[in-house]
Enzyme design. Structure first.
Site, PDB file in Angstrom:
ATOM      1  N   TYR A 232       0.849  -1.189   0.000  1.00 19.34           N
ATOM      2  CA  TYR A 232       0.000   0.000   0.000  1.00 19.34           C
ATOM      3  C   TYR A 232       0.882   1.235   0.000  1.00 19.34           C
ATOM      4  CZ  TYR A 232      -3.586  -3.247   1.685  1.00 19.34           C
ATOM      5  OH  TYR A 232      -4.454  -4.294   1.817  1.00 19.34           O
TER       6      TYR A 232
ATOM      7  N   LYS B  53      -4.663  -5.235  -9.778  1.00 17.35           N
ATOM      8  CA  LYS B  53      -3.463  -4.739  -9.108  1.00 17.35           C
ATOM      9  C   LYS B  53      -2.271  -4.895 -10.042  1.00 17.35           C
ATOM     10  CE  LYS B  53      -5.331  -6.138  -4.659  1.00 17.35           C
ATOM     11  NZ  LYS B  53      -6.061  -4.911  -4.510  1.00 17.35           N
TER      12      LYS B  53
ATOM     13  N   HIS C 105      -7.299   0.333  -1.525  1.00 13.76           N
ATOM     14  CA  HIS C 105      -7.008  -1.041  -1.931  1.00 13.76           C
ATOM     15  C   HIS C 105      -5.526  -1.094  -2.271  1.00 13.76           C
ATOM     16  CE1 HIS C 105     -11.133  -2.388  -1.982  1.00 13.76           C
ATOM     17  NE2 HIS C 105     -11.471  -1.269  -2.606  1.00 13.76           N
TER      18      HIS C 105
END
Length: 181
Positions: free
Chosen positions: A118, A157, A126
């Site tokens: 993160y 991602k 997210h």
């Protein structure tokens, strides 16, 4: 110094106020009562750290780890990690490097990766990246790379392969990003 007790392959921070302090420092660990607290004040129960997190925090002199009533040193904690977690040395090397680069690093197991990272915080965003740690000597096939990519694509991602030279602990990062054409 904050104390944590080793329990198998985890370290428990029993003191809830100390657990909040550790979580506040960089979103370390998982509270027993809530999956993704939005703030340390949401934590009402003890905090569980992975051995990787515990070793990192111990090396930083933030916690001391207790086993059988005695403080254990980083070398013994490292040895316990090596005995209990496959690829511990490789994973710790990558974890430490990412933390030193100021990322918030969490387990990526639910995504089929080693880590989710993160830029802000879990619970507030997210994870934009999934990380897979690979030893520089390890051979990987194109199909394995595609498999890694499928996981990151299905979860929206970016995939980062962290390629580790175990001899000198250097790491090269390669990011894969899916594009719509």
């Amino acid at each position: 110094m904050i104390q944590g007790e080793i329990l198998g392959d985890k370290v428990l921070i029993n003191d809830v106020e100390k657990a909040k302090e550790i979580y506040k420092l960089g979103y370390y660990g998982k509270p027993l009562d809530i999956t993704k607290p939005k703030s340390p004040e949401d934590i009402k129960k003890p905090l569980i750290l992975s051995l990787i997190e515990a070793l990192y925090l111990s090396k930083k002199k933030i916690i001391e780890v207790i086993r059988d009533g005695k403080v254990i040193d980083d070398a013994l904690l490292y040895k316990i990690g090596m005995e209990n977690i496959p690829r511990f040395e490789l994973l710790y090397t990558v974890y430490e490097d990412l933390r030193e680069k100021k990322f918030v690093v969490r387990s990526g197991m639910k995504y089929g990766a080693d880590f989710a990272i993160y830029t802000v915080a879990p619970g507030l965003e997210h994870a934009p990246y999934l990380v897979i740690a690979i030893d520089e000597e390890q051979e990987i096939s194109p199909n394995e790379i595609l498999g890694f990519g499928r996981v990151s694509h299905s979860t929206r991602k970016n995939l980062i392969l962290s390629i580790v030279n175990q001899r000198n602990r250097s790491i090269r990062y390669i990011m894969f990003k899916w594009l719509k054409l």
